[in-house]
Scaffold this motif. Structure first.
Motif, mmCIF file in Angstrom:
data_model
loop_
_atom_site.group_PDB
_atom_site.id
_atom_site.type_symbol
_atom_site.label_atom_id
_atom_site.label_comp_id
_atom_site.label_asym_id
_atom_site.label_seq_id
_atom_site.Cartn_x
_atom_site.Cartn_y
_atom_site.Cartn_z
ATOM 1 N N LEU A 155 0.824 -1.211 0.000
ATOM 2 C CA LEU A 155 0.000 0.000 0.000
ATOM 3 C C LEU A 155 0.858 1.262 0.000
ATOM 4 O O LEU A 155 0.412 2.316 -0.457
ATOM 5 C CB LEU A 155 -0.930 0.015 1.225
ATOM 6 C CG LEU A 155 -2.075 -0.997 1.218
ATOM 7 C CD1 LEU A 155 -2.853 -0.914 2.525
ATOM 8 C CD2 LEU A 155 -3.003 -0.756 0.034
ATOM 9 N N PRO A 173 0.042 3.238 -4.806
ATOM 10 C CA PRO A 173 -0.692 4.504 -5.002
ATOM 11 C C PRO A 173 0.231 5.680 -5.320
ATOM 12 O O PRO A 173 -0.090 6.524 -6.164
ATOM 13 C CB PRO A 173 -1.418 4.699 -3.661
ATOM 14 C CG PRO A 173 -1.510 3.344 -3.061
ATOM 15 C CD PRO A 173 -0.240 2.673 -3.467
ATOM 16 N N ILE A 213 -6.498 7.554 -4.101
ATOM 17 C CA ILE A 213 -6.396 6.152 -4.523
ATOM 18 C C ILE A 213 -6.371 5.240 -3.303
ATOM 19 O O ILE A 213 -7.055 4.207 -3.254
ATOM 20 C CB ILE A 213 -5.130 5.939 -5.377
ATOM 21 C CG1 ILE A 213 -5.226 6.724 -6.684
ATOM 22 C CG2 ILE A 213 -4.926 4.451 -5.676
ATOM 23 C CD1 ILE A 213 -3.935 6.733 -7.493
ATOM 24 N N VAL A 265 -9.845 4.847 -1.598
ATOM 25 C CA VAL A 265 -10.791 3.953 -2.276
ATOM 26 C C VAL A 265 -10.358 2.493 -2.191
ATOM 27 O O VAL A 265 -11.175 1.610 -1.897
ATOM 28 C CB VAL A 265 -10.957 4.372 -3.754
ATOM 29 C CG1 VAL A 265 -11.833 3.371 -4.497
ATOM 30 C CG2 VAL A 265 -11.547 5.771 -3.849
ATOM 31 N N PHE A 266 -9.069 2.233 -2.418
ATOM 32 C CA PHE A 266 -8.617 0.853 -2.552
ATOM 33 C C PHE A 266 -7.846 0.308 -1.353
ATOM 34 O O PHE A 266 -7.725 -0.916 -1.212
ATOM 35 C CB PHE A 266 -7.725 0.721 -3.799
ATOM 36 C CG PHE A 266 -8.426 1.055 -5.078
ATOM 37 C CD1 PHE A 266 -9.312 0.158 -5.657
ATOM 38 C CD2 PHE A 266 -8.218 2.280 -5.698
ATOM 39 C CE1 PHE A 266 -9.958 0.468 -6.835
ATOM 40 C CE2 PHE A 266 -8.859 2.600 -6.883
ATOM 41 C CZ PHE A 266 -9.739 1.693 -7.456
ATOM 42 N N GLY A 267 -7.318 1.195 -0.494
ATOM 43 C CA GLY A 267 -6.468 0.726 0.584
ATOM 44 C C GLY A 267 -7.015 0.877 1.990
ATOM 45 O O GLY A 267 -6.644 0.113 2.884
ATOM 46 N N ASP A 306 -13.481 7.474 5.701
ATOM 47 C CA ASP A 306 -13.183 6.049 5.555
ATOM 48 C C ASP A 306 -12.615 5.441 6.829
ATOM 49 O O ASP A 306 -12.733 4.232 7.044
ATOM 50 C CB ASP A 306 -12.215 5.839 4.390
ATOM 51 C CG ASP A 306 -12.855 6.169 3.054
ATOM 52 O OD1 ASP A 306 -13.944 5.650 2.782
ATOM 53 O OD2 ASP A 306 -12.278 6.966 2.291
#
Length: 248
Positions: free
Chosen positions: A23, A27, A96, A99-101, A175
């Motif tokens: 991670l 990104p 990024i 959203v993804f990590g 998040d």
């Protein structure tokens, strides 16, 4: 343990965990590649345009002295473009990562430090996307408002930090709590810990300019935000008064 110091210590201690290593890289690599291509494509035109604007400003401000400010304006333009690229790279990597990590990071932090914390799932993917949109709109608005202050060179390092301090905390906070807090709890924590979140966001903006360390900044502060806000959520739930959840 609660507090900004405890959260940053936790983040530093978990930065090289195998789940976090990947991670930290992809990104940032995507963000650097994207903005690197943009810079290559428009570097000359952008620098020359900005240098021309700065030259007019400088010569107008020093009208009592007749001199050619072209060289100074060109150097200043290059510095400004570089200063502007760093927060854009960091923000892109942060979006990024958000959203993804962030789900993987939330699982990691919760599993290690808050295994008993109930998950009330007050957030959603749509809410995360909207939060990112608000952060981008806020960045655009703050960017426009800050334009007059860019004519003062001593403010150049401070402006991106002040602007990105707000943007960073706005991107990360939603998040960090979306899985564990309900909607009301999120509002309470965000309202009561606004200053601390801004401080974390501003420190992230500063660290982004440090060579090498800046590459790890999004994951480092993502972990710190999650740890800090989950600790605050845990404390919030520990003090019910009159049937309502409140902080001690």
């Amino acid at each position: 343990m609660r507090g900004i110091g405890a959260s940053i210590s936790f983040a530093l201690g978990n930065l090289l965990h195998p789940r976090m290593l990947w991670l930290m890289l992809w990104p940032v690599l995507i963000a650097v590649g994207l903005w690197g291509l943009v810079a290559i494509w428009c570097w000359t035109g952008l620098v020359l345009w900005l240098a021309d604007v700065l030259r007019h400003w400088i010569e107008t401000a020093t009208f009592f002295v007749q001199w050619d400010a072209s060289t100074v304006a060109l150097v200043a333009a290059k510095i400004l473009v570089i200063i502007g690229l760093v927060p854009l790279i960091q923000l892109t990597a942060l979006l990024i990562l958000g959203v993804f990590g962030m789900p993987a990071m939330v699982e990691h932090v919760a599993g290690r430090s808050f295994p008993a914390l109930e998950r009330r799932r007050g957030g959603s993917f749509a809410g995360s996307v909207w939060n990112s949109v608000v952060a981008l709109l806020g960045l655009a608005l703050l960017g426009v408002v800050s334009v007059p202050f860019w004519i003062f060179p001593p403010l150049w390092p401070a402006i991106p930090v002040l602007v990105m301090g707000w943007v960073n905390q706005r991107v990360l906070r939603y998040d960090a709590l979306a899985e564990h807090a309900d909607a009301q709890e999120m509002l309470v924590v965000f309202k009561e810990r606004r200053g601390a979140m801004y401080l974390l966001g501003a420190v992230l903006a500063v660290v982004a300019y440090i060579p090498v360390l800046g590459l790890f900044a999004p994951v480092l502060f993502g972990l710190a935000f999650i740890h800090y806000l989950l600790a605050e959520l845990e404390a919030l739930r520990a003090a019910p008064i009159g049937g309502e959840v409140t902080r001690p």
